[in-house]
Design a protein around this motif. Structure first.
Motif, PDB file in Angstrom:
ATOM      1  N   VAL A  30       0.857  -1.155   0.055  1.00 12.14           N
ATOM      2  CA  VAL A  30       0.196   0.301  -0.208  1.00 12.14           C
ATOM      3  C   VAL A  30       0.866   1.245  -0.116  1.00 12.14           C
ATOM      4  CG1 VAL A  30      -1.524   1.434   1.357  1.00 12.14           C
ATOM      5  CG2 VAL A  30      -2.027  -1.273   1.083  1.00 12.14           C
ATOM      6  N   ARG A  31       1.914   1.258   0.821  1.00 11.06           N
ATOM      7  CA  ARG A  31       2.834   2.364   0.937  1.00 11.06           C
ATOM      8  C   ARG A  31       3.392   2.601  -0.504  1.00 11.06           C
ATOM      9  NH1 ARG A  31       7.919   2.154   1.963  1.00 11.06           N
ATOM     10  NH2 ARG A  31       7.836   0.252   2.830  1.00 11.06           N
ATOM     11  N   ARG A  32       4.052   1.496  -1.272  1.00 12.57           N
ATOM     12  CA  ARG A  32       4.540   1.588  -2.361  1.00 12.57           C
ATOM     13  C   ARG A  32       3.800   2.200  -3.415  1.00 12.57           C
ATOM     14  NH1 ARG A  32       8.724  -3.452  -2.344  1.00 12.57           N
ATOM     15  NH2 ARG A  32      10.061  -2.896  -0.627  1.00 12.57           N
ATOM     16  N   GLY A  33       2.509   1.584  -3.374  1.00 12.06           N
ATOM     17  CA  GLY A  33       1.421   1.968  -4.530  1.00 12.06           C
ATOM     18  C   GLY A  33       1.175   3.319  -4.401  1.00 12.06           C
ATOM     19  N   GLY A  34       0.859   3.710  -2.996  1.00 10.70           N
ATOM     20  CA  GLY A  34       0.690   5.233  -2.967  1.00 10.70           C
ATOM     21  C   GLY A  34       1.698   6.023  -3.501  1.00 10.70           C
ATOM     22  N   ARG A  35       3.027   5.669  -3.198  1.00 10.75           N
ATOM     23  CA  ARG A  35       3.950   6.435  -3.865  1.00 10.75           C
ATOM     24  C   ARG A  35       4.144   6.699  -5.498  1.00 10.75           C
ATOM     25  NH1 ARG A  35       9.340   3.830  -2.012  1.00 10.75           N
ATOM     26  NH2 ARG A  35       8.439   4.277   0.170  1.00 10.75           N
ATOM     27  N   MET A  36       3.889   5.234  -5.877  1.00 13.31           N
ATOM     28  CA  MET A  36       3.607   5.346  -7.398  1.00 13.31           C
ATOM     29  C   MET A  36       2.564   6.212  -7.930  1.00 13.31           C
ATOM     30  SD  MET A  36       4.610   1.335  -8.355  1.00 13.31           S
ATOM     31  CE  MET A  36       3.251   1.241  -9.411  1.00 13.31           C
ATOM     32  N   VAL A  37       1.711   6.371  -7.314  1.00 18.14           N
ATOM     33  CA  VAL A  37       0.304   7.077  -7.731  1.00 18.14           C
ATOM     34  C   VAL A  37       0.992   8.526  -7.554  1.00 18.14           C
ATOM     35  CG1 VAL A  37      -1.760   7.589  -7.229  1.00 18.14           C
ATOM     36  CG2 VAL A  37      -1.401   5.298  -7.202  1.00 18.14           C
ATOM     37  N   ALA A  43       4.158  13.634 -12.263  1.00 18.16           N
ATOM     38  CA  ALA A  43       4.954  13.674 -13.756  1.00 18.16           C
ATOM     39  C   ALA A  43       3.906  14.204 -14.692  1.00 18.16           C
ATOM     40  CB  ALA A  43       5.372  11.977 -13.666  1.00 18.16           C
ATOM     41  N   ARG A  44       2.688  13.682 -14.540  1.00 17.40           N
ATOM     42  CA  ARG A  44       1.608  13.920 -15.500  1.00 17.40           C
ATOM     43  C   ARG A  44       1.304  15.461 -15.362  1.00 17.40           C
ATOM     44  NH1 ARG A  44      -2.787  11.346 -13.455  1.00 17.40           N
ATOM     45  NH2 ARG A  44      -1.680   9.398 -14.230  1.00 17.40           N
ATOM     46  N   ARG A  45       1.476  15.898 -14.151  1.00 23.49           N
ATOM     47  CA  ARG A  45       0.840  17.489 -14.087  1.00 23.49           C
ATOM     48  C   ARG A  45       2.292  18.263 -14.473  1.00 23.49           C
ATOM     49  NH1 ARG A  45      -1.646  17.771  -8.152  1.00 23.49           N
ATOM     50  NH2 ARG A  45      -3.530  17.081  -8.394  1.00 23.49           N
ATOM     51  N   LEU A  46       3.438  17.990 -14.371  1.00 27.78           N
ATOM     52  CA  LEU A  46       4.691  18.494 -14.688  1.00 27.78           C
ATOM     53  C   LEU A  46       4.687  18.344 -16.297  1.00 27.78           C
ATOM     54  CD1 LEU A  46       7.399  19.825 -14.258  1.00 27.78           C
ATOM     55  CD2 LEU A  46       8.573  17.593 -14.287  1.00 27.78           C
ATOM     56  N   MET A  47       4.269  17.158 -17.145  1.00 31.68           N
ATOM     57  CA  MET A  47       4.132  17.177 -18.491  1.00 31.68           C
ATOM     58  C   MET A  47       3.107  18.310 -19.194  1.00 31.68           C
ATOM     59  SD  MET A  47       4.439  13.296 -19.885  1.00 31.68           S
ATOM     60  CE  MET A  47       2.773  13.332 -19.702  1.00 31.68           C
ATOM     61  N   TRP A  48       2.035  18.379 -18.362  1.00 28.69           N
ATOM     62  CA  TRP A  48       0.923  19.332 -18.814  1.00 28.69           C
ATOM     63  C   TRP A  48       1.605  20.743 -18.730  1.00 28.69           C
ATOM     64  CZ3 TRP A  48      -2.575  18.449 -22.126  1.00 28.69           C
ATOM     65  CH2 TRP A  48      -3.370  17.374 -22.200  1.00 28.69           C
ATOM     66  N   LEU A  49       2.309  20.995 -17.831  1.00 30.07           N
ATOM     67  CA  LEU A  49       2.640  22.382 -17.341  1.00 30.07           C
ATOM     68  C   LEU A  49       3.813  22.665 -18.303  1.00 30.07           C
ATOM     69  CD1 LEU A  49       3.015  24.868 -15.482  1.00 30.07           C
ATOM     70  CD2 LEU A  49       4.866  23.490 -14.396  1.00 30.07           C
ATOM     71  N   VAL A  50       4.793  21.677 -18.700  1.00 34.08           N
ATOM     72  CA  VAL A  50       5.607  21.900 -19.647  1.00 34.08           C
ATOM     73  C   VAL A  50       5.061  21.974 -21.225  1.00 34.08           C
ATOM     74  CG1 VAL A  50       7.479  20.936 -21.102  1.00 34.08           C
ATOM     75  CG2 VAL A  50       7.714  20.737 -18.888  1.00 34.08           C
ATOM     76  N   LEU A  51       4.216  21.273 -21.322  1.00 27.46           N
ATOM     77  CA  LEU A  51       3.464  21.590 -22.650  1.00 27.46           C
ATOM     78  C   LEU A  51       2.778  22.829 -22.866  1.00 27.46           C
ATOM     79  CD1 LEU A  51       2.359  20.080 -25.379  1.00 27.46           C
ATOM     80  CD2 LEU A  51       0.345  19.347 -23.984  1.00 27.46           C
TER      81      LEU A  51
END
Length: 82
Positions: A30-37, A43-51
């Motif tokens: 659960v801890r690792r899964g939360g970290r991955m999410v 990363a997704r927000r950073l990609m949208w910001l760069v775009l």
């Protein structure tokens, strides 16, 4: 192994007892899964910001450079006084 032996081995595995999962494994997963999410979300927000920043930079450049306008001719003098 021939086919009947393989089928017997698979049936033996499937009919056997269910494997036991260590109790502390669940909390780690659960801890690792939360970290991955969270990482994927960042990363997704950073990609949208760069775009978005790249598109704004392109629009600003296009409005200032105006690449669609033909540059004035500098090889012949302008015709004046006709």
């Amino acid at each position: 192994m021939n086919r009947t032996q393989r089928e017997a081995a698979v049936r033996g595995i499937m009919d056997g007892a269910q494997p036991q999962v260590p109790p502390d494994l669940y909390t780690d997963v659960v801890r690792r899964g939360g970290r991955m999410v969270r990482r994927r979300t960042v990363a997704r927000r950073l990609m949208w910001l760069v775009l978005f920043a790249a598109s704004v930079a392109f629009v600003v450049w296009a409005l200032t450079a105006r690449p669609w306008v033909e540059p004035p001719s500098e090889t012949t003098p302008p015709l004046t006084g006709w």
